[in-house]
Design a protein around this motif. Sequence first.
Motif, PDB file in Angstrom:
ATOM      1  N   TYR A  17    -101.255   0.935 -15.886  1.00 47.29           N
ATOM      2  CA  TYR A  17    -102.268   1.502 -16.825  1.00 47.29           C
ATOM      3  C   TYR A  17    -101.983   1.470 -18.119  1.00 47.29           C
ATOM      4  CZ  TYR A  17    -105.966   4.518 -18.652  1.00 47.29           C
ATOM      5  OH  TYR A  17    -107.144   4.689 -19.516  1.00 47.29           O
ATOM      6  N   GLN A  18    -100.973   1.721 -18.604  1.00 44.17           N
ATOM      7  CA  GLN A  18    -100.527   1.689 -20.221  1.00 44.17           C
ATOM      8  C   GLN A  18    -100.184   0.223 -20.648  1.00 44.17           C
ATOM      9  OE1 GLN A  18    -100.870   4.269 -21.828  1.00 44.17           O
ATOM     10  NE2 GLN A  18    -101.346   5.690 -20.326  1.00 44.17           N
ATOM     11  N   VAL A  19     -99.537  -0.602 -19.762  1.00 43.50           N
ATOM     12  CA  VAL A  19     -99.434  -1.850 -20.208  1.00 43.50           C
ATOM     13  C   VAL A  19    -100.882  -2.640 -20.455  1.00 43.50           C
ATOM     14  CG1 VAL A  19     -98.615  -4.083 -19.297  1.00 43.50           C
ATOM     15  CG2 VAL A  19     -97.313  -2.396 -18.868  1.00 43.50           C
ATOM     16  N   ASN A  20    -101.788  -2.259 -19.736  1.00 42.01           N
ATOM     17  CA  ASN A  20    -103.151  -2.492 -19.959  1.00 42.01           C
ATOM     18  C   ASN A  20    -103.494  -2.464 -21.621  1.00 42.01           C
ATOM     19  OD1 ASN A  20    -104.280  -3.156 -17.780  1.00 42.01           O
ATOM     20  ND2 ASN A  20    -105.123  -1.228 -17.256  1.00 42.01           N
ATOM     21  N   SER A  75    -103.555  -5.679 -24.176  1.00 46.55           N
ATOM     22  CA  SER A  75    -104.914  -5.937 -25.123  1.00 46.55           C
ATOM     23  C   SER A  75    -104.555  -5.837 -26.536  1.00 46.55           C
ATOM     24  CB  SER A  75    -105.774  -4.623 -24.824  1.00 46.55           C
ATOM     25  OG  SER A  75    -106.084  -4.286 -23.339  1.00 46.55           O
ATOM     26  N   THR A  76    -103.673  -4.855 -27.066  1.00 46.12           N
ATOM     27  CA  THR A  76    -103.265  -4.763 -28.468  1.00 46.12           C
ATOM     28  C   THR A  76    -102.501  -6.071 -28.794  1.00 46.12           C
ATOM     29  OG1 THR A  76    -103.007  -2.262 -28.096  1.00 46.12           O
ATOM     30  CG2 THR A  76    -101.928  -3.524 -30.011  1.00 46.12           C
ATOM     31  N   LEU A  97    -110.267  -1.846 -31.904  1.00 42.37           N
ATOM     32  CA  LEU A  97    -110.185  -1.424 -30.855  1.00 42.37           C
ATOM     33  C   LEU A  97    -109.842  -0.058 -30.732  1.00 42.37           C
ATOM     34  CD1 LEU A  97    -108.797  -4.616 -29.010  1.00 42.37           C
ATOM     35  CD2 LEU A  97    -110.840  -3.472 -28.461  1.00 42.37           C
ATOM     36  N   GLN A  98    -108.815   0.364 -31.523  1.00 34.47           N
ATOM     37  CA  GLN A  98    -108.274   1.679 -31.565  1.00 34.47           C
ATOM     38  C   GLN A  98    -109.344   2.705 -32.223  1.00 34.47           C
ATOM     39  OE1 GLN A  98    -105.217   2.817 -30.220  1.00 34.47           O
ATOM     40  NE2 GLN A  98    -105.377   0.680 -29.444  1.00 34.47           N
ATOM     41  N   TYR A  99    -110.027   2.105 -33.180  1.00 34.82           N
ATOM     42  CA  TYR A  99    -110.956   3.230 -33.474  1.00 34.82           C
ATOM     43  C   TYR A  99    -112.053   3.586 -32.692  1.00 34.82           C
ATOM     44  CZ  TYR A  99    -109.403   2.522 -38.426  1.00 34.82           C
ATOM     45  OH  TYR A  99    -108.627   2.554 -39.558  1.00 34.82           O
ATOM     46  N   SER A 100    -112.591   2.465 -31.879  1.00 32.57           N
ATOM     47  CA  SER A 100    -113.355   2.666 -30.673  1.00 32.57           C
ATOM     48  C   SER A 100    -112.736   3.546 -29.653  1.00 32.57           C
ATOM     49  CB  SER A 100    -113.870   1.306 -30.197  1.00 32.57           C
ATOM     50  OG  SER A 100    -114.514   1.360 -28.999  1.00 32.57           O
ATOM     51  N   LEU A 101    -111.486   3.242 -29.279  1.00 39.40           N
ATOM     52  CA  LEU A 101    -110.976   4.107 -28.161  1.00 39.40           C
ATOM     53  C   LEU A 101    -110.650   5.618 -28.376  1.00 39.40           C
ATOM     54  CD1 LEU A 101    -107.995   1.838 -27.081  1.00 39.40           C
ATOM     55  CD2 LEU A 101    -110.156   2.434 -25.522  1.00 39.40           C
ATOM     56  N   VAL A 124    -108.546 -10.470 -19.827  1.00 39.67           N
ATOM     57  CA  VAL A 124    -108.170 -10.562 -21.281  1.00 39.67           C
ATOM     58  C   VAL A 124    -107.703 -11.721 -21.771  1.00 39.67           C
ATOM     59  CG1 VAL A 124    -106.453  -9.668 -23.174  1.00 39.67           C
ATOM     60  CG2 VAL A 124    -107.443  -7.935 -21.554  1.00 39.67           C
ATOM     61  N   LEU A 125    -106.947 -12.370 -20.890  1.00 36.20           N
ATOM     62  CA  LEU A 125    -106.503 -13.754 -21.055  1.00 36.20           C
ATOM     63  C   LEU A 125    -107.989 -14.565 -21.115  1.00 36.20           C
ATOM     64  CD1 LEU A 125    -103.599 -14.026 -18.443  1.00 36.20           C
ATOM     65  CD2 LEU A 125    -103.458 -14.101 -21.084  1.00 36.20           C
ATOM     66  N   LEU A 126    -109.002 -14.516 -20.166  1.00 39.24           N
ATOM     67  CA  LEU A 126    -110.056 -15.414 -20.434  1.00 39.24           C
ATOM     68  C   LEU A 126    -111.108 -15.124 -21.432  1.00 39.24           C
ATOM     69  CD1 LEU A 126    -111.234 -15.133 -16.559  1.00 39.24           C
ATOM     70  CD2 LEU A 126    -110.400 -16.986 -18.082  1.00 39.24           C
TER      71      LEU A 126
END
Length: 522
Positions: free
Chosen positions: A237-240, A244-245, A259-263, A392-394
Amino acid sequence: MIRSAGLLSLLTMVSRVLGLIREMTKARFLGTGIYSDAFTVSFIIPNFTRRLFAEGSVTVAFIPTYKGYLHAGDEAKTREFLSASLTVLTICVTSAVLLGIALTPWIVRLFGSEPVETALLTRIMFPFLALVSFAALLQGILNSHEIFGPSGLAPILFNLCFIIVPWVIGSRLGNPARAMAVGVVAGGLLQALVQLPAVLKLGIRFGFMNPLRAFANTGMRTVFALIGPTILGMAAYQVNDLVSTAYASRAGLGVASSLQYSLRLQELMLGIFAVSAGTVLLPRLADAVRASAWREYSSALGSTMRSLLLLTVPVAVFSMVMPERIVALLFRTGDFTEVSVRLTAGAFFWHQAGLVFIAMNRVLAPAFYARSDTRTPTFAGIASFAVNVILVLLLAFRFQGPGIAFALSFSSAVNTALLILALIRGNIEGIGGELGAGARYLAKMLVLSLVAVVPARLVDQMLARWVAPRGGGASRLISEGIPFLGATFVYAAVGIGLLFLIRDPVSKALFSAFARKAKKRT
């Protein structure tokens, strides 16, 4: 359960509001520039290990085991288990911190951020892992005794440190990012210290012991048996987040920060009830399992799920309709420009699409941990990780932040589906009926939210046109705040009115429970 969850929800909500102010402080000092990306990456690295070794795995493995000792009533064995837990935790987190500091230059290269500053910030913040791990152990002890106040207060103090320290020493350390890193460590220390008096008040005394005896302790062997799959699942889960980062930092300037502000915005909404519900639910379900009260187990899980749907579905629909309004109101100041607003709002829309699934995962996973089943959430987490990485790759380089946010939301939905299927296959008494009721309630809340959001959006647009010619150089609190408040009021009024008209049983039960609680206090 409502009493405990209510107190913890209130504290968590305060913490998440402060967390939002924390992100506003970060936006004010760093915006979405190079220092912001450096801090984002450097904080994710120790935070990843914290979630892996602290509350993400230690708590869920510790509580069911400690509950067993409490039910057995042997004080000597209980004290020995706690001493073994403290000793083993100290050895593990100290080794992890020292190794992490030594390997920092190689770790930060994986993220493509500014290497020198990111490495310095990472080394400053790595001790945060040790401090918050001890805080997680204390939280596990208190939650097992159904004491939730101090653990709810801990993140409040952490956020206060993060907010205050940059203003106090920001100009003395070269840049505000370094002051924020110091604030993170100070906040981690307070998280542990604030819970210690409550543990001592319980009369529990334990300390360090021979490491060989600690690792050989029967309770620790049980924890290790549970924690292995849990760490693997949490790692997936955390590697997600790490994947992403890593891709976001290469997809364009400011994407990782947006992304971090959004999270953080999403976590504010989850923190109002979802996090608290999962925390309170785990010891309750563990008690039901030990008593073989499976109907009670299913009922507690089902009612918690429907309560979460009552809150998260309307919030998700409303925030997906007005993402730019919300982001601009909260963050548009200083170095957080219109470009930053568009970047963050695009990610926020797709993050909110997964809000309901993430909330469900917060209560579905404890349903397995309470039965000492850590393998099923692990399998679901690994499958979710695989889906996220592929997406994410796509999508990362083509769609940047929105593509990465969509990948996380879709993989969270996969995780939810797998956990629900596992519950159905478990043939637990009453679970099928509770899950079916939850699915029907989800559909009902979605329809009601879509009906309520139409007039809310019309009011937002009307007030925005009214404010525009009068605003001039007005602050965002006027230009964005007035339309937002008007839309929120209409949305809430229409939504509550619809619930009242259909005599919704979930909202009625919650209202009655809180009314009884208030009456008892008076």
